[in-house]
Enzyme design. Sequence first.
Site, PDB file in Angstrom:
ATOM      1  N   LYS A   1      -8.619  -1.895   5.646  1.00  0.00           N
ATOM      2  CA  LYS A   1      -8.895  -2.322   4.261  1.00  0.00           C
ATOM      3  C   LYS A   1      -7.878  -3.370   3.801  1.00  0.00           C
ATOM      4  CE  LYS A   1      -9.188   2.037   3.279  1.00  0.00           C
ATOM      5  NZ  LYS A   1      -9.300   3.388   2.783  1.00  0.00           N
TER       6      LYS A   1
ATOM      7  N   SER B   1      -7.801   3.374   9.002  1.00  0.00           N
ATOM      8  CA  SER B   1      -8.466   3.411   7.697  1.00  0.00           C
ATOM      9  C   SER B   1      -7.704   2.547   6.676  1.00  0.00           C
ATOM     10  CB  SER B   1      -8.531   4.878   7.241  1.00  0.00           C
ATOM     11  OG  SER B   1      -8.911   4.977   5.905  1.00  0.00           O
TER      12      SER B   1
ATOM     13  N   ASP C   1     -15.213   2.291   7.335  1.00  0.00           N
ATOM     14  CA  ASP C   1     -14.272   3.264   6.769  1.00  0.00           C
ATOM     15  C   ASP C   1     -14.946   4.136   5.719  1.00  0.00           C
ATOM     16  OD1 ASP C   1     -11.551   4.373   6.462  1.00  0.00           O
ATOM     17  OD2 ASP C   1     -11.801   3.630   4.423  1.00  0.00           O
TER      18      ASP C   1
ATOM     19  N   ARG D   1     -14.752  12.320   8.034  1.00  0.00           N
ATOM     20  CA  ARG D   1     -13.462  12.969   8.331  1.00  0.00           C
ATOM     21  C   ARG D   1     -13.125  14.022   7.297  1.00  0.00           C
ATOM     22  NH1 ARG D   1      -9.632   8.335   7.896  1.00  0.00           N
ATOM     23  NH2 ARG D   1      -8.010   9.888   8.229  1.00  0.00           N
TER      24      ARG D   1
ATOM     25  N   HIS E   1       0.857  -1.192   0.000  1.00  0.00           N
ATOM     26  CA  HIS E   1       0.000   0.000   0.000  1.00  0.00           C
ATOM     27  C   HIS E   1       0.886   1.233   0.000  1.00  0.00           C
ATOM     28  CE1 HIS E   1      -3.470   2.540   0.797  1.00  0.00           C
ATOM     29  NE2 HIS E   1      -2.667   3.221   1.594  1.00  0.00           N
TER      30      HIS E   1
HETATM   31  N1  URA Z   1      -5.900   6.678   2.674  1.00  0.00           N
HETATM   32  C1  URA Z   1      -6.877   5.985   3.295  1.00  0.00           C
HETATM   33  O1  URA Z   1      -7.330   4.953   2.828  1.00  0.00           O
HETATM   34  N2  URA Z   1      -7.329   6.467   4.476  1.00  0.00           N
HETATM   35  C2  URA Z   1      -6.852   7.589   5.049  1.00  0.00           C
HETATM   36  O2  URA Z   1      -7.297   7.952   6.113  1.00  0.00           O
HETATM   37  C3  URA Z   1      -5.853   8.294   4.374  1.00  0.00           C
HETATM   38  C4  URA Z   1      -5.383   7.803   3.184  1.00  0.00           C
END
Ligand code: URA
Length: 427
Positions: free
Chosen positions: A187, A183, A161, A168, A82
């Site tokens: 995932k 977050s 999320d 947010r 990621h």
């Molecule tokens: N990418 C995400 O998936 N979540 C965040 O909070 C910031 C960047």
Amino acid sequence: MNPSLIIAKKRDGHALTREEITGFVHGYTRGQIPDYQMSALAMAIFLRGMSVQETADLTDAMLQSGVWLVWSRRDRPLVDKHSTGGIGDKTSLILAPLLAACGLAVPMISGRGLGATGGTLDKLEAIPGFRTNLPLAEMESTVERVGCVITGASAEIVPADRKLYALRDVTATVPSIPLITASIMSKKLAESLDALALDVKFGSGAFMKSLADARLLARSLVDTGRRMGVRTSALVTDMNQPLGRMAGNLVEVHESLWTLEGRGPADLWDCTRELAAELLVLAGRAGDHQSARRLLDEKLASGAALAKFREMVAAQGGDLSRLPPMPLGSEVPAGRAGFVLSIHTEQLGHAIIELGGGRKVMSDTLDHAAGLEMCVRIGDRVEIGQSLVRLFGPADQLAAVTSQVAAAFAFSDQLVPPLPLIVERID
Ligand code: URA
């Protein structure tokens, strides 16, 4: 459970228990806790922070809000990477097939552009027919058959999320390390991985502007991954200039293909190879980084990685024979001579959005051919009138964007050293 007592506890700087965090997140996801109470808790977390244990509990509560992938066969290590995002960051397109060619399974759930940064799904959709909304069962079968897949998160994965991120975004609580960690990690953990490599970017084109903040985020992501049983490491990498030469969607697909053919830019290959080497070592498929790099070079040189990319694209409905050619560009000349001192990379991202390559509002449709090519890097000597950037986009937008892009460059009369790309490894 009384939500306002939990908000007050965090407001006053105390650690929340696992039960409090789980109850709050699940109550919010089910609609029993309203947006205004979740916003207040998010702001209290933003201001007071969270311990490693609280962050792991928040990640787990978010993960448990939805479904996660269940692999019927685990004969190969499941790995993913990621990136926290940047301009020109196309490493996913190269890394997933490269690692599949090494015998690993890569179930990559990716996102779209966020702010000025590009998104992997938007890039892949520049390939005619490419589907980025695979149902879970097809995602699983594609990984089992091909070895890799790159697709979007379905609505059943981490619904907490989806809801919390949107909240947010409008309550000034995005740049919080525990909230970003939960977050991202929820995932990624929904992919049921054995190993995860993180590319935490810092600099003028990254979410984290300073190296110190990127280090803190990298540490938080790695600690959370490990606490949740996934072998995790992070590279902190430079995003003070775009990665590779191309930034946009179609042009990044072309550059990914060139890289898989062994003729891409050195920085892009170096970044991709180092992240892939991390995963080979974490997954136990290479004894050390040196032998991992050798294996990756071999898979590139033999054409195996390129063949895997073609196989993945075909499996997801894409037709590379119909890929539009590289568009014609319009040059942005240097207004003065000197050494390139700095590049306001986020401004380049906004220029791509102006050209139609990114979104201003979620409903915008993209012009996949829009983007830019970097003709210089930090430290290069340029002469007056020399091309800094080549822009791709509609003629009526080019004039306004040309001055915006030229203004993103600063020059020095003194020699400027090139920037190191991979600054630190955190495990
Ligand atoms: N990418 C995400 O998936 N979540 C965040 O909070 C910031 C960047």
